[in-house]
Design an enzyme around this catalytic site. Structure first.
Site, PDB file in Angstrom:
ATOM      1  N   VAL A  10       0.128 -19.404 -27.448  1.00  0.00           N
ATOM      2  CA  VAL A  10      -0.017 -19.648 -26.012  1.00  0.00           C
ATOM      3  C   VAL A  10       0.878 -18.647 -25.278  1.00  0.00           C
ATOM      4  O   VAL A  10       2.090 -18.595 -25.538  1.00  0.00           O
ATOM      5  CB  VAL A  10       0.367 -21.084 -25.621  1.00  0.00           C
ATOM      6  CG1 VAL A  10      -0.143 -21.394 -24.206  1.00  0.00           C
ATOM      7  CG2 VAL A  10      -0.185 -22.098 -26.603  1.00  0.00           C
ATOM      8  N   HIS A  17      -0.737 -23.507 -16.014  1.00  0.00           N
ATOM      9  CA  HIS A  17      -1.565 -23.883 -17.158  1.00  0.00           C
ATOM     10  C   HIS A  17      -0.778 -23.816 -18.467  1.00  0.00           C
ATOM     11  O   HIS A  17      -0.934 -24.648 -19.362  1.00  0.00           O
ATOM     12  CB  HIS A  17      -2.779 -22.954 -17.236  1.00  0.00           C
ATOM     13  CG  HIS A  17      -3.991 -23.602 -17.821  1.00  0.00           C
ATOM     14  ND1 HIS A  17      -4.926 -24.246 -17.058  1.00  0.00           N
ATOM     15  CD2 HIS A  17      -4.410 -23.728 -19.094  1.00  0.00           C
ATOM     16  CE1 HIS A  17      -5.875 -24.733 -17.834  1.00  0.00           C
ATOM     17  NE2 HIS A  17      -5.577 -24.444 -19.082  1.00  0.00           N
TER      18      HIS A  17
HETATM   19  C1  DLZ Z   1      -7.189 -22.198 -20.962  1.00  0.00           C
HETATM   20  C2  DLZ Z   1      -6.228 -21.558 -21.907  1.00  0.00           C
HETATM   21  C3  DLZ Z   1      -5.328 -20.590 -21.460  1.00  0.00           C
HETATM   22  C4  DLZ Z   1      -5.253 -20.152 -20.029  1.00  0.00           C
HETATM   23  N1  DLZ Z   1      -4.476 -19.981 -22.295  1.00  0.00           N
HETATM   24  C5  DLZ Z   1      -4.481 -20.336 -23.605  1.00  0.00           C
HETATM   25  C6  DLZ Z   1      -3.580 -19.723 -24.526  1.00  0.00           C
HETATM   26  O1  DLZ Z   1      -2.803 -18.819 -24.201  1.00  0.00           O
HETATM   27  N2  DLZ Z   1      -3.616 -20.153 -25.813  1.00  0.00           N
HETATM   28  C7  DLZ Z   1      -4.452 -21.144 -26.257  1.00  0.00           C
HETATM   29  O2  DLZ Z   1      -4.399 -21.493 -27.445  1.00  0.00           O
HETATM   30  N3  DLZ Z   1      -5.324 -21.733 -25.398  1.00  0.00           N
HETATM   31  C8  DLZ Z   1      -5.369 -21.346 -24.109  1.00  0.00           C
HETATM   32  N4  DLZ Z   1      -6.245 -21.928 -23.235  1.00  0.00           N
HETATM   33  C9  DLZ Z   1      -7.296 -22.844 -23.777  1.00  0.00           C
HETATM   34  C10 DLZ Z   1      -6.880 -24.302 -23.947  1.00  0.00           C
HETATM   35  O3  DLZ Z   1      -6.039 -24.472 -25.078  1.00  0.00           O
HETATM   36  C11 DLZ Z   1      -8.157 -25.143 -24.170  1.00  0.00           C
HETATM   37  O4  DLZ Z   1      -8.881 -24.623 -25.264  1.00  0.00           O
HETATM   38  C12 DLZ Z   1      -9.058 -25.154 -22.946  1.00  0.00           C
HETATM   39  O5  DLZ Z   1      -8.359 -25.628 -21.828  1.00  0.00           O
HETATM   40  C13 DLZ Z   1     -10.330 -26.041 -23.166  1.00  0.00           C
HETATM   41  O6  DLZ Z   1      -9.970 -27.384 -23.472  1.00  0.00           O
END
Ligand code: DLZ
Length: 155
Positions: A81, A88
């Site tokens: 992430v 978010h």
């Molecule tokens: C939406 C989102 C964003 C902005 N960034 C990441 C990230 O950096 N790493 C990650 O594993 N997932 C991200 N997601 C997706 C969310 O984890 C999730 O899959 C969505 O919100 C759909 O439920």
């Protein structure tokens, strides 16, 4: 938080059933985490390995819960992430962290926490177990999960 002070753990995972759950965001860094996890599982003599992919780190807890209920001795959750310009990041990190903790405590099945929560890509590459990385968080998550299974069995 830095990686300084991390223990050296070399558990023997012979006979253990391990499920690795990996999110799909940030492919190159995730490939590094997966590679480290696979190397650590092989080094620990784990041959019963299931690997599944979920879309993002937010989806890791529900998959971990299902894997634990399906009979895994331990689950290893991998995610990347990266902080963006909105809140978010906090929501996804908190959901993954609290969700995975809840799964481990509720089911009694250890969950290795291999979710990188970083400010930018460079920090992720540095922890991804790739050539040039300083740390290998995929491998560390596997070693922690296996060692916890063994520790719980000794109680
Ligand atoms: C939406 C989102 C964003 C902005 N960034 C990441 C990230 O950096 N790493 C990650 O594993 N997932 C991200 N997601 C997706 C969310 O984890 C999730 O899959 C969505 O919100 C759909 O439920």
């Amino acid at each position: 938080m830095s990686g300084a002070g991390a223990p050296t753990i070399t558990p023997d995972g012979t006979g253990l059933r391990i499920t690795v759950i990996a999110a799909q965001w940030h492919t190159e860094i995730m490939d590094g985490l997966l590679g480290g996890a696979r190397r650590a599982l092989a080094a620990a003599h784990v041959s019963h390995v299931k690997e599944i992919r979920v879309p993002g780190s937010f989806e890791l807890p529900v998959a971990a819960a299902r894997a634990a209920e399906a009979g895994a001795d331990a689950v290893v959750a991998l995610g990347v992430v990266i902080r963006g310009g909105t809140p978010h990041f906090e929501y996804v990190c908190q959901a993954a962290t609290l969700g995975l903790t809840e799964v481990a405590v509720r089911t009694g099945v250890p969950v290795g926490f291999g979710v990188l929560t970083v400010d930018h890509e460079e920090q992720g590459f540095d922890r991804a177990g790739l050539p040039g990385s300083r740390e290998d968080k995929g491998a560390e998550a596997v070693e922690a999960a296996l060692a916890t299974v063994l520790a719980l069995r000794s109680l």
